[in-house]
Design an enzyme around this catalytic site. Structure first.
Site, PDB file in Angstrom:
ATOM      1  N   CYS A   1       1.810  -3.776  11.665  1.00  0.00           N
ATOM      2  CA  CYS A   1       0.520  -3.063  11.785  1.00  0.00           C
ATOM      3  C   CYS A   1      -0.455  -3.726  12.759  1.00  0.00           C
ATOM      4  O   CYS A   1      -1.403  -3.092  13.217  1.00  0.00           O
ATOM      5  CB  CYS A   1      -0.142  -2.928  10.425  1.00  0.00           C
ATOM      6  SG  CYS A   1       0.832  -1.959   9.270  1.00  0.00           S
TER       7      CYS A   1
ATOM      8  N   ASN B   1      -1.189   5.554   6.971  1.00  0.00           N
ATOM      9  CA  ASN B   1      -1.014   4.308   7.726  1.00  0.00           C
ATOM     10  C   ASN B   1       0.132   4.499   8.728  1.00  0.00           C
ATOM     11  O   ASN B   1       1.289   4.627   8.329  1.00  0.00           O
ATOM     12  CB  ASN B   1      -0.704   3.186   6.727  1.00  0.00           C
ATOM     13  CG  ASN B   1      -0.497   1.835   7.390  1.00  0.00           C
ATOM     14  OD1 ASN B   1      -0.335   1.739   8.604  1.00  0.00           O
ATOM     15  ND2 ASN B   1      -0.471   0.788   6.587  1.00  0.00           N
TER      16      ASN B   1
ATOM     17  N   HIS C   1      -7.633  -0.953  11.628  1.00  0.00           N
ATOM     18  CA  HIS C   1      -6.328  -0.438  11.210  1.00  0.00           C
ATOM     19  C   HIS C   1      -6.542   0.417   9.965  1.00  0.00           C
ATOM     20  O   HIS C   1      -7.296   0.047   9.066  1.00  0.00           O
ATOM     21  CB  HIS C   1      -5.396  -1.613  10.910  1.00  0.00           C
ATOM     22  CG  HIS C   1      -4.108  -1.206  10.273  1.00  0.00           C
ATOM     23  ND1 HIS C   1      -3.345  -0.173  10.762  1.00  0.00           N
ATOM     24  CD2 HIS C   1      -3.464  -1.665   9.173  1.00  0.00           C
ATOM     25  CE1 HIS C   1      -2.278  -0.033   9.992  1.00  0.00           C
ATOM     26  NE2 HIS C   1      -2.335  -0.922   9.025  1.00  0.00           N
TER      27      HIS C   1
HETATM   28  O1  UT7 Z   1      -0.577  -1.852   6.734  1.00  0.00           O
HETATM   29  C1  UT7 Z   1      -0.314  -3.042   6.085  1.00  0.00           C
HETATM   30  C2  UT7 Z   1      -1.346  -3.294   5.126  1.00  0.00           C
HETATM   31  N1  UT7 Z   1      -1.120  -2.510   3.946  1.00  0.00           N
HETATM   32  C3  UT7 Z   1      -2.071  -2.466   3.088  1.00  0.00           C
HETATM   33  O2  UT7 Z   1      -3.097  -3.028   3.348  1.00  0.00           O
HETATM   34  C4  UT7 Z   1      -1.843  -1.757   1.766  1.00  0.00           C
HETATM   35  C5  UT7 Z   1      -2.661  -2.482   0.757  1.00  0.00           C
HETATM   36  N2  UT7 Z   1      -2.509  -2.019  -0.615  1.00  0.00           N
HETATM   37  C6  UT7 Z   1      -3.015  -0.849  -1.042  1.00  0.00           C
HETATM   38  O3  UT7 Z   1      -3.478  -0.042  -0.267  1.00  0.00           O
HETATM   39  C7  UT7 Z   1      -3.062  -0.614  -2.516  1.00  0.00           C
HETATM   40  O4  UT7 Z   1      -2.703  -1.794  -3.190  1.00  0.00           O
HETATM   41  C8  UT7 Z   1      -2.174   0.532  -3.013  1.00  0.00           C
HETATM   42  C9  UT7 Z   1      -2.739   1.846  -2.540  1.00  0.00           C
HETATM   43  C10 UT7 Z   1      -0.757   0.348  -2.499  1.00  0.00           C
HETATM   44  C11 UT7 Z   1      -2.152   0.549  -4.534  1.00  0.00           C
HETATM   45  O5  UT7 Z   1      -3.464   0.687  -5.026  1.00  0.00           O
HETATM   46  P1  UT7 Z   1      -3.979  -0.271  -6.189  1.00  0.00           P
HETATM   47  O6  UT7 Z   1      -5.327   0.176  -6.525  1.00  0.00           O
HETATM   48  O7  UT7 Z   1      -3.816  -1.681  -5.706  1.00  0.00           O
HETATM   49  O8  UT7 Z   1      -3.017   0.068  -7.342  1.00  0.00           O
HETATM   50  P2  UT7 Z   1      -2.002  -0.899  -8.097  1.00  0.00           P
HETATM   51  O9  UT7 Z   1      -0.869  -1.280  -7.208  1.00  0.00           O
HETATM   52  O10 UT7 Z   1      -2.778  -1.995  -8.764  1.00  0.00           O
HETATM   53  O11 UT7 Z   1      -1.486   0.061  -9.188  1.00  0.00           O
HETATM   54  C12 UT7 Z   1      -2.343   0.598 -10.187  1.00  0.00           C
HETATM   55  C13 UT7 Z   1      -1.536   1.618 -10.964  1.00  0.00           C
HETATM   56  C14 UT7 Z   1      -0.162   1.118 -11.361  1.00  0.00           C
HETATM   57  O12 UT7 Z   1       0.139   1.618 -12.639  1.00  0.00           O
HETATM   58  P3  UT7 Z   1       0.040   0.672 -13.943  1.00  0.00           P
HETATM   59  O13 UT7 Z   1       0.995  -0.464 -13.654  1.00  0.00           O
HETATM   60  O14 UT7 Z   1      -1.386   0.248 -13.988  1.00  0.00           O
HETATM   61  O15 UT7 Z   1       0.471   1.579 -15.035  1.00  0.00           O
HETATM   62  C15 UT7 Z   1       0.733   1.773 -10.350  1.00  0.00           C
HETATM   63  O16 UT7 Z   1       2.051   1.968 -10.848  1.00  0.00           O
HETATM   64  O17 UT7 Z   1      -1.324   2.769 -10.141  1.00  0.00           O
HETATM   65  C16 UT7 Z   1       0.046   3.097 -10.151  1.00  0.00           C
HETATM   66  N3  UT7 Z   1       0.407   3.731  -8.902  1.00  0.00           N
HETATM   67  C17 UT7 Z   1       0.309   5.045  -8.703  1.00  0.00           C
HETATM   68  N4  UT7 Z   1      -0.126   6.042  -9.504  1.00  0.00           N
HETATM   69  C18 UT7 Z   1      -0.129   7.278  -9.008  1.00  0.00           C
HETATM   70  C19 UT7 Z   1       0.877   3.166  -7.761  1.00  0.00           C
HETATM   71  N5  UT7 Z   1       1.089   4.104  -6.834  1.00  0.00           N
HETATM   72  C20 UT7 Z   1       0.739   5.275  -7.404  1.00  0.00           C
HETATM   73  C21 UT7 Z   1       0.734   6.604  -6.941  1.00  0.00           C
HETATM   74  N6  UT7 Z   1       0.286   7.563  -7.763  1.00  0.00           N
HETATM   75  N7  UT7 Z   1       1.142   6.948  -5.691  1.00  0.00           N
END
Ligand code: UT7
Length: 332
Positions: free
Chosen positions: A115, A279, A249
């Protein structure tokens, strides 16, 4: 060193026509539109057609950038193409693009900083131009991320999209600042944070699809982007209030908002298009920059700040002054 500066004189971008919405994911995955919008800012993304690949997208974006700069492919000394999703393992996608454009004088190579690839590419282009090694370069970010996704993983599949952006970088004796201060960094100790475990020379037995530790990546991205822009601003002696447009980004709207708040930049000074593209990795910044330029959000003499974080992990920022018209007039 001579007084030659590197300036961007044209931008271009291209996105495949197929739109994939959040509801399209909700139809087969345990996710929904409101979760994706609220947690990421993404509403839809573009997906390349079966017959389309990274070089095809790159050629489209590059052709527009060359037209905007008023140059032809044969004017180019080199092509630097940032991608993590090359058409094939080798030769480089840059060479395929060179042939398709007919840029017969240009050297061509790929650069992989995922990225952060476009910011890395501009850093290299600036150095080559300022050292006299080249005077007209094409810097491209092009990705078909959809071919590297595990479509059953809701934590990653919903985040990425396909696209390409390109800029022409020229040597200028009239520009006052041009590509002013660029700083890129890496910390390979965190290589597992976002990676594609298979498809390369190491016999891992793993598939060639993206794995990401989302939460850790999020926190590190916020921290490093802030440090990185502060480093570049301090090195330039420029305050955040002098920035006319931040082009970050596009990984997550919450990362962009945290950074903007830290810099005290209001929404009208921050370029956001993650809602339409998701992204797109190395393509993200050049696509956003091209859209900003074409929408009249970047005016002659204004300062623009670019910043990226990605797999590696890698990150970097660049400060530039938009002086495209000045340079093009000096050519006339
Ligand atoms: O380009 C390189 C750089 N990349 C990034 O910077 C990406 C950085 N990370 C992110 O953007 C975020 O961490 C995500 C969007 C990937 C995830 O968001 P989050 O607020 O950090 O969620 P999380 O990973 O803490 O997950 C919270 C909950 C989990 O469920 P439980 O374990 O609390 O029951 C996940 O399983 O959200 C769940 N979850 C989803 N739910 C519905 C994860 N993905 C999804 C989804 N739909 N697509």
């Amino acid at each position: 060193m001579s007084g030659v500066r590197a300036v961007i004189t044209g931008t271009g971008s291209y996105a495949p026509s197929r739109v994939m919405t959040n509801d399209d994911f909700a139809a087969y995955l345990e996710t929904n539109d409101s979760w994706i919008r609220e947690r990421t800012g993404i509403r839809e993304r573009r997906i390349a057609a079966e017959e389309e690949s990274t070089s095809d997208l790159a050629v489209m974006a590059s052709t527009k950038a060359l037209a905007a700069a008023g140059l032809s492919p044969s004017d180019l000394d080199g092509i630097l193409l940032a991608t993590a999703t090359p058409d094939i393992l080798f030769p480089s996608t840059a060479c395929l693009v060179q042939a398709r454009l007919g840029a017969s004088r240009a050297f061509a190579f790929d650069l992989n900083a995922v990225c952060s690839g476009f910011v890395y590419g501009l850093t290299v282009a600036k150095s080559m131009v300022e050292s006299g090694a080249a005077s007209k370069l094409l810097v491209v970010g092009s990705e078909v991320m959809s071919r590297s996704l595990d479509w059953s993983d809701r934590g990653t599949a919903i985040l990425f999209g396909d696209g390409a952006g390109a800029v022409v970088v020229e040597a200028s004796s009239v520009a006052r600042r041009g590509l002013e201060t660029f700083r890129v960094r890496a910390d390979g100790r965190y290589w597992e944070m976002i990676h594609v475990p298979g498809g390369g020379a190491r016999k891992t037995g793993e598939p060639p699809t993206i794995r990401m530790k989302g939460g850790e990546t999020f926190k590190m991205a916020v921290r490093q982007l802030q440090e990185s822009v502060e480093e570049v601003l301090a090195a330039s002696g420029v305050s955040a209030s002098e920035i006319s447009l931040l082009v970050p980004h596009q990984a997550n709207i919450r990362i962009i908002e945290a950074l903007s708040a830290r810099l005290g930049l209001p929404a009208e000074k921050v370029m956001v298009n993650i809602d339409r593209y998701g992204n797109t990795s190395a393509a993200s910044i050049p696509v956003a920059l091209d859209e900003a330029v074409r929408a009249g959000r970047v005016r002659e003499g204004e300062r623009v700040l670019l910043t990226a974080f990605g797999a590696g992990v890698t990150w970097g920022s660049g400060l530039l002054t938009w002086e495209a018209d000045l340079q093009k007039r000096s050519r006339a």
